[in-house]
Motif scaffolding. Structure first.
Motif, mmCIF file in Angstrom:
data_model
loop_
_atom_site.group_PDB
_atom_site.id
_atom_site.type_symbol
_atom_site.label_atom_id
_atom_site.label_comp_id
_atom_site.label_asym_id
_atom_site.label_seq_id
_atom_site.Cartn_x
_atom_site.Cartn_y
_atom_site.Cartn_z
ATOM 1 N N GLU A 53 35.284 -46.412 -42.574
ATOM 2 C CA GLU A 53 35.523 -45.410 -41.539
ATOM 3 C C GLU A 53 34.210 -44.706 -41.218
ATOM 4 O O GLU A 53 33.352 -44.543 -42.095
ATOM 5 N N LYS A 65 30.088 -38.845 -41.040
ATOM 6 C CA LYS A 65 30.825 -38.906 -42.302
ATOM 7 C C LYS A 65 31.423 -40.295 -42.417
ATOM 8 O O LYS A 65 32.248 -40.699 -41.583
ATOM 9 N N LEU A 67 33.211 -43.443 -44.816
ATOM 10 C CA LEU A 67 33.945 -43.880 -45.999
ATOM 11 C C LEU A 67 33.496 -45.311 -46.280
ATOM 12 O O LEU A 67 33.663 -46.214 -45.456
ATOM 13 N N GLN A 77 32.725 -41.292 -50.147
ATOM 14 C CA GLN A 77 32.272 -40.660 -48.905
ATOM 15 C C GLN A 77 30.763 -40.486 -48.953
ATOM 16 O O GLN A 77 30.217 -40.012 -49.934
#
Length: 812
Positions: A53, A65, A67, A77
């Motif tokens: 992500e 940000k 993942l 993260q």
């Protein structure tokens, strides 16, 4: 040449040798390995991660940000600032605890309130130079192909776990400008075989000759030109292993077609060039010499004007490449290219060098053409490149090649006897050992009654004479195994001459005293050449001077040293102490040298000179400073004479010298011969040169170095006390202290051992035209204690002598 250890291992069995051990063996065989670099030596903890992500950071516009799946149980993260990071990418991730170049350690952190458990890396952050990184990733993170495994070692995939050997090749060893060339060399060193790449030639129904024809109008400059056609290519990134090998060798990846040509250049040492066939504008290639003033825009988007000596590749009309140097922008392979014309050729090295030099374009290709490529690899290189384009660019290789071949290169054949080899090397090598060495080199060799007939492969163009073969035997037999012998018969042992020994002693003393050695020009201007000459003669003008500032040979070293002092002062280096030992040149004839038909050589004499200005001593913590003065310079010179053993024969006398201070200049006299001078530069000259108070000296070294110094004699330490007498003598101001000292030493006789000056007074309590000079006199006898009567008697002789000869009176 940068050589990949892992890549080399594909061609030669290295038998478990480490890169460092291999480097040592290569160096001992005659090719210096300048360094062994392990890029990942200081890196650890970098793996392949999958970005599951990616969204904007809630509290920062320029952060993302992410993942990221690292192959562990749960994704982590990571906050990333790269513009090109996106969902679905395979990226290099430095995990928590990882170490990057510069000992940069990765820790858990928070960036604008969001937790970050690692770092998504760019190639620069992994230690790869920015100029070698593909343009797509030059300003962001590197993205792996989708088929790499998540959690695998990113350093191994990027070839950073490899070790790179940098070979310092001499110009004759162009055979090692390729991986195969290095493989042959290493195989000969280790006694193993070379595994050459297997090449499968295309068998397409279409022939290359249906698409292109070749014509060479300059056969001397281009005796062999080979072309292949590859259709239906798909331009894209080259395989990761190709890209990383190119970067390790110092070449930036571009696309699969261009990268394959560069890969073959490294593998075979044969430069190739890929043209976009559809941009040629014709179905013919014509190789010719350029027209004078003809224009071409090269791949670097620069328009270049050609000379008639430059070789160009044309489409029959317009240039599309500078042969062996750089391609033209009008035929460049781009993303829209579908058909490639692949060039492999033999270009004359001097022609390529001239064009490369004229345009300031030195490339990997031109460097190899200049030094010479192997003509027997030209076809193989083209076939190998076409095969790779078929495999990694989805191309269809048309069968056959189109070529013009007028090249006639026959392998060199050299005969040499075993006795010649052994006689030259001083060895007793057997025929079998020599045979083994030539076989390891993969030379075709025949032995007939101790006569070796060797056929040299074309890849070794540096071997042309018997001595070359002897060198090959010596380096593979092992330089360490060659016997050492001393000269026999009458020999002269090596050593320094007396002049050399004293010159070195003088340098050591002056440098120990705080002076730095300078080396200035022997050529100067006419005006400066006359300044400060110890022996006055007319200056000598060069027949063809570089400039008026360097038109005459110097008569003195000092003008050059003063220029050095002035240069340093102008750059705020306020305290300068320098010396030079060099030659001055004196004219031997009186007539004008401009009309001297005999060109008589000048006399050349060695001088020693020094210049000192600023602070001689500075202890800022104690608040002590000692500026340079006449006595500092004189002390240096006196110390030098003491070191050389001539101080007892040196005296000083006041002198008037042009360019020197009238009251602070003295001639240096060695046994009644003036050998130089010492003093302060005239204030007017100092002002002209922007100097501060500067003190200089210059002397002829020959009288000093060749002076017959008596052997050193040691005296026992006195066992009996000495008696000291101090006297202050009032004399006329014109009387020199040195004169008084000489009179005292002569009159004192054998009992007077030391005389030193410790005071000078000229003031209101002294009669006009008079001065007081104080001396300390030390009397002693090494065999007994002196009585007062003996000392008084000797002392009275001293006082009487100074009074009679100078009118000196004891100061009351």
């Amino acid at each position: 040449m940068l050589v990949s250890y892992k890549w080399l291992n594909e061609y030669v069995d290295l038998n478990g040798l480490s890169a460092e051990e291999l480097a040592e063996k290569i160096t001992r065989s005659g090719i210096e390995v300048e360094s062994v670099e392990h890029k990942a030596a200081s890196i650890k903890g970098v793996v392949v991660g999958h970005v599951l992500e990616c969204e904007k950071h809630p509290n920062a516009d320029k952060l993302n940000k992410c993942l990221v799946d690292l192959g562990d149980e749960a994704p982590v993260q990571i906050i990333c600032g790269a513009k090109n990071v996106a969902k679905g990418q395979k990226v290099a991730v430095a995990t928590v605890g990882a170490v990057l170049p510069g000992n940069f350690k990765i820790k858990k952190s928070k960036l604008r309130g969001e937790e970050s458990n690692g770092m998504i890396c760019s190639l620069q952050e992994l230690g790869i130079e920015g100029k070698l990184i593909p343009k797509d990733f030059a300003e962001g993170i590197f993205v792996f192909p989708n088929d790499v495994e998540v959690g695998s070692d990113a350093l191994a995939l990027l070839n950073l776990d490899d070790k790179i050997l940098e070979l310092g090749l001499t110009p004759n060893r162009s055979d090692c400008l390729s991986m195969l060339g290095v493989a042959y060399e290493v195989a000969a060193i280790l006694g193993t075989e070379v595994k050459l790449p297997a090449i499968e030639k295309a068998t397409d129904s279409e022939a290359a000759s249906d698409y292109i024809s070749i014509k060479v109008d300059a056969p001397e400059e281009n005796p062999l030109y080979v072309a292949k056609i590859i259709k239906n290519v798909k331009i894209g990134p080259s395989p990761l292993w190709v890209q990383t090998r190119l970067m390790s060798a110092g070449i930036r990846p571009h696309n699969n077609v261009v990268d394959i040509t560069n890969y073959i250049l490294l593998e075979y040492g044969q430069p190739l060039h890929a043209f976009d066939y559809n941009k040629l504008g014709s179905k013919e290639i014509v190789v010719r010499l350029a027209h004078e003033g003809e224009k071409i825009t090269t791949l670097d988007d620069t328009e270049r004007t050609l000379k008639a000596s430059h070789l160009v590749i044309t489409n029959g009309k317009d240039p599309i490449a500078m042969a062996g140097v750089m391609g033209g922008a009008n035929s460049e392979v781009s993303d829209s290219t579908t058909t490639v014309l692949l060039e492999s050729a033999y270009f004359n090295g001097q022609t390529v060098r001239n064009a490369s030099k004229d345009h300031g374009l030195r490339s990997e290709a031109s460097a190899r053409f200049e030094k010479g490529v192997d003509p027997n690899r030209i076809h193989d290189a083209a076939e190998r490149a076409a095969e790779l384009m078929e495999k990694y660019a989805s191309g269809d290789v048309l069968s056959g090649v189109v070529e013009v071949n007028t090249l006639r290169v026959e392998p060199a054949v050299i005969e040499i006897t075993l006795s010649k080899i052994n006689q030259t090397l001083g060895t007793t090598i057997t025929s079998n050992e020599v045979l083994e060495i030539f076989n390891r080199l993969q030379f075709d060799v025949k032995l007939d009654d101790e006569i070796f007939t060797i056929t040299i492969p074309t890849r070794r163009g540096d071997i042309t004479i018997q001595e070359d073969l002897i060198e090959e035997v010596a380096r593979l037999y092992g330089y360490d195994n060659l016997p050492t012998t001393l000269p026999s018969g009458e020999t002269t042992p090596g050593g320094l001459t007396e002049n050399q020994r004293k010159r070195r002693a003088a340098k050591r003393f002056l440098e120990g005293a705080g002076l730095n050695q300078a080396i200035t020009y022997s050529l100067t201007s006419e005006e400066k050449s006359k300044n400060y000459a110890i022996e006055k003669r007319d200056p000598i003008r060069l027949a063809m001077p570089m400039s008026e500032e360097r038109s005459h040979l110097r008569l003195s070293i000092l003008p050059g040293l003063l220029d050095v002092v002035s240069y340093n002062l102008a750059r705020k280096n306020d305290s300068v102490s320098i010396y030079e030992i060099g030659s001055v040149f004196l004219k031997t004839t009186d007539h004008d040298q401009d009309h001297d038909l005999d060109h008589e050589q000048p006399d050349e004499y060695e001088h020693l000179a020094g210049a000192i200005t600023g602070l001689w001593h500075s202890q800022l913590w104690q608040g002590e400073k000692k500026a340079v003065d006449f006595y500092v310079a004189k002390g240096v010179v006196e110390g030098l004479f003491e070191k050389l053993g001539v101080s007892q024969h040196i005296s000083y006398q006041t002198a008037q010298i042009d360019g020197m201070h009238p009251g602070r200049t003295a001639e240096i006299v060695l046994d009644n011969e003036v050998i130089g001078f010492i003093g302060q530069i005239h204030p007017q000259v100092q002002k002209e040169l922007d100097l501060k108070e500067t003190y200089v000296f210059e002397l002829m070294t020959k009288p000093v170095f060749e002076f017959n110094v008596k052997p050193l004699q040691y005296m026992s330490i006195p066992r009996f006390p000495s008696i000291t007498r101090d006297i202050a003598l009032v004399v006329d101001s014109t009387v020199n202290a040195g004169t008084l000292k000489d009179i005292i030493e002569t009159a004192g006789g054998s009992l007077l051992k030391e005389v030193s000056i410790f005071d000078l007074y000229e003031g209101e309590h002294m009669e006009q035209g008079k001065k007081s000079i104080a001396f300390s006199l030390k009397y002693f006898d090494p065999d007994r204690t002196l009585t007062d009567e003996e000392v008084v008697k000797a002392h009275e002789k001293v006082l009487k002598a100074v009074k009679e000869q100078t009118g000196a009176e004891l100061r009351g």
